[in-house]
Design an enzyme around this catalytic site. Structure first.
Site, PDB file in Angstrom:
ATOM      1  CG  ASP A  31      -2.107   0.958   1.017  1.00 25.18           C
ATOM      2  OD1 ASP A  31      -3.239   0.474   0.844  1.00 25.18           O
ATOM      3  OD2 ASP A  31      -1.878   2.192   1.011  1.00 25.18           O
ATOM      4  CB  ILE A  32       0.783   4.245  -2.188  1.00 26.81           C
ATOM      5  CG1 ILE A  32       1.842   5.221  -2.677  1.00 26.81           C
ATOM      6  CG2 ILE A  32      -0.528   4.970  -1.928  1.00 26.81           C
ATOM      7  CD1 ILE A  32       1.516   5.832  -4.044  1.00 26.81           C
ATOM      8  CG  ASN A  87     -11.978  -0.003   4.046  1.00 22.64           C
ATOM      9  OD1 ASN A  87     -12.257  -0.285   5.209  1.00 22.64           O
ATOM     10  ND2 ASN A  87     -10.855   0.613   3.725  1.00 22.64           N
ATOM     11  CB  VAL A  96      -9.566   1.195  -5.187  1.00 23.26           C
ATOM     12  CG1 VAL A  96      -9.292   0.457  -6.492  1.00 23.26           C
ATOM     13  CG2 VAL A  96      -8.561   2.345  -4.993  1.00 23.26           C
ATOM     14  CG  HIS A 100      -8.639  -3.378  -2.331  1.00 22.26           C
ATOM     15  ND1 HIS A 100      -9.605  -2.721  -3.062  1.00 22.26           N
ATOM     16  CD2 HIS A 100      -8.388  -2.613  -1.241  1.00 22.26           C
ATOM     17  CE1 HIS A 100      -9.920  -1.587  -2.446  1.00 22.26           C
ATOM     18  NE2 HIS A 100      -9.198  -1.501  -1.340  1.00 22.26           N
ATOM     19  CG  HIS A 102      -6.972  -2.575   3.289  1.00 24.96           C
ATOM     20  ND1 HIS A 102      -6.213  -1.460   3.002  1.00 24.96           N
ATOM     21  CD2 HIS A 102      -8.166  -2.371   2.680  1.00 24.96           C
ATOM     22  CE1 HIS A 102      -6.919  -0.614   2.265  1.00 24.96           C
ATOM     23  NE2 HIS A 102      -8.118  -1.144   2.060  1.00 24.96           N
TER      24      HIS A 102
HETATM   25  P1  5GP Z   1      -9.787   1.408  -0.037  1.00 19.14           P
HETATM   26  O1  5GP Z   1      -9.808   2.818   0.491  1.00 19.14           O
HETATM   27  O2  5GP Z   1     -10.493   1.318  -1.372  1.00 19.14           O
HETATM   28  O3  5GP Z   1     -10.219   0.358   0.922  1.00 19.14           O
HETATM   29  O4  5GP Z   1      -8.242   1.083  -0.279  1.00 19.14           O
HETATM   30  C1  5GP Z   1      -7.529   1.580  -1.352  1.00 19.14           C
HETATM   31  C2  5GP Z   1      -6.077   1.516  -0.947  1.00 19.14           C
HETATM   32  O5  5GP Z   1      -5.286   1.635  -2.112  1.00 19.14           O
HETATM   33  C3  5GP Z   1      -5.653   2.642   0.006  1.00 19.14           C
HETATM   34  O6  5GP Z   1      -5.126   2.086   1.208  1.00 19.14           O
HETATM   35  C4  5GP Z   1      -4.613   3.403  -0.778  1.00 19.14           C
HETATM   36  O7  5GP Z   1      -3.542   3.874   0.009  1.00 19.14           O
HETATM   37  C5  5GP Z   1      -4.157   2.396  -1.820  1.00 19.14           C
HETATM   38  N1  5GP Z   1      -3.736   3.010  -3.055  1.00 19.14           N
HETATM   39  C6  5GP Z   1      -4.423   3.953  -3.786  1.00 19.14           C
HETATM   40  N2  5GP Z   1      -3.719   4.317  -4.868  1.00 19.14           N
HETATM   41  C7  5GP Z   1      -2.565   3.586  -4.833  1.00 19.14           C
HETATM   42  C8  5GP Z   1      -1.428   3.541  -5.693  1.00 19.14           C
HETATM   43  O8  5GP Z   1      -1.325   4.236  -6.713  1.00 19.14           O
HETATM   44  N3  5GP Z   1      -0.442   2.666  -5.340  1.00 19.14           N
HETATM   45  C9  5GP Z   1      -0.518   1.867  -4.227  1.00 19.14           C
HETATM   46  N4  5GP Z   1       0.518   1.044  -3.984  1.00 19.14           N
HETATM   47  N5  5GP Z   1      -1.577   1.904  -3.394  1.00 19.14           N
HETATM   48  C10 5GP Z   1      -2.590   2.758  -3.687  1.00 19.14           C
END
Ligand code: 5GP
Length: 116
Positions: A31-32, A87, A96, A100, A102
């Protein structure tokens, strides 16, 4: 047709990202914006499922593979204990809509669920 997700773009090499592990059907991305010392995302290669609810209904064996891979990468990158979070929906923080998991591990404090 839906736009290609950020995760698929990383997998295709169109944008940078650190992919740590891959099977036929899933891949693991660092995760970024980590929320724990180890914060990995386990992502089905298909974009067919937007949420874990859709995935569970549409392909339970793929969901089981996501969990098995989460277990494997948590063991490889930490002490094996981990928190697994999906989530689900904007109100729960999903940004996103390509399902996925976490995987949070390493230095987790008891009772921290919901802090972030
Ligand atoms: P969500 O908020 O949908 O549950 O999780 C999306 C996750 O994707 C977040 O934790 C966010 O930091 C990660 N994320 C979003 N864009 C990128 C990216 O460009 N690269 C990486 N490695 N992670 C990303």
């Amino acid at each position: 047709m839906a736009e290609t997700s950020v995760f698929s773009k990383i997998r295709a090499g169109e944008i940078p990202g650190e992919i740590l592990h891959e099977t036929d059907r899933v891949f693991v991305l660092k995760d970024i914006a980590p929320k724990a010392p180890v914060h990995l995302l386990v992502i089905p290669k298909t974009e067919q499922y937007r949420t874990v609810v859709e995935l569970a209904a549409g392909d339970p064996s793929l969901l089981a593979e996501v969990v098995a891979v989460a277990n494997k990468v948590a063991a490889a990158n930490s002490d094996g204990d981990f928190r697994l979070i999906f989530n689900t929906g904007e109100g729960a923080g999903q940004t996103v809509f390509h399902v996925h998991a976490h995987v949070l591990a390493g230095g987790l404090t008891e009772g921290s669920l919901g802090d972030g």
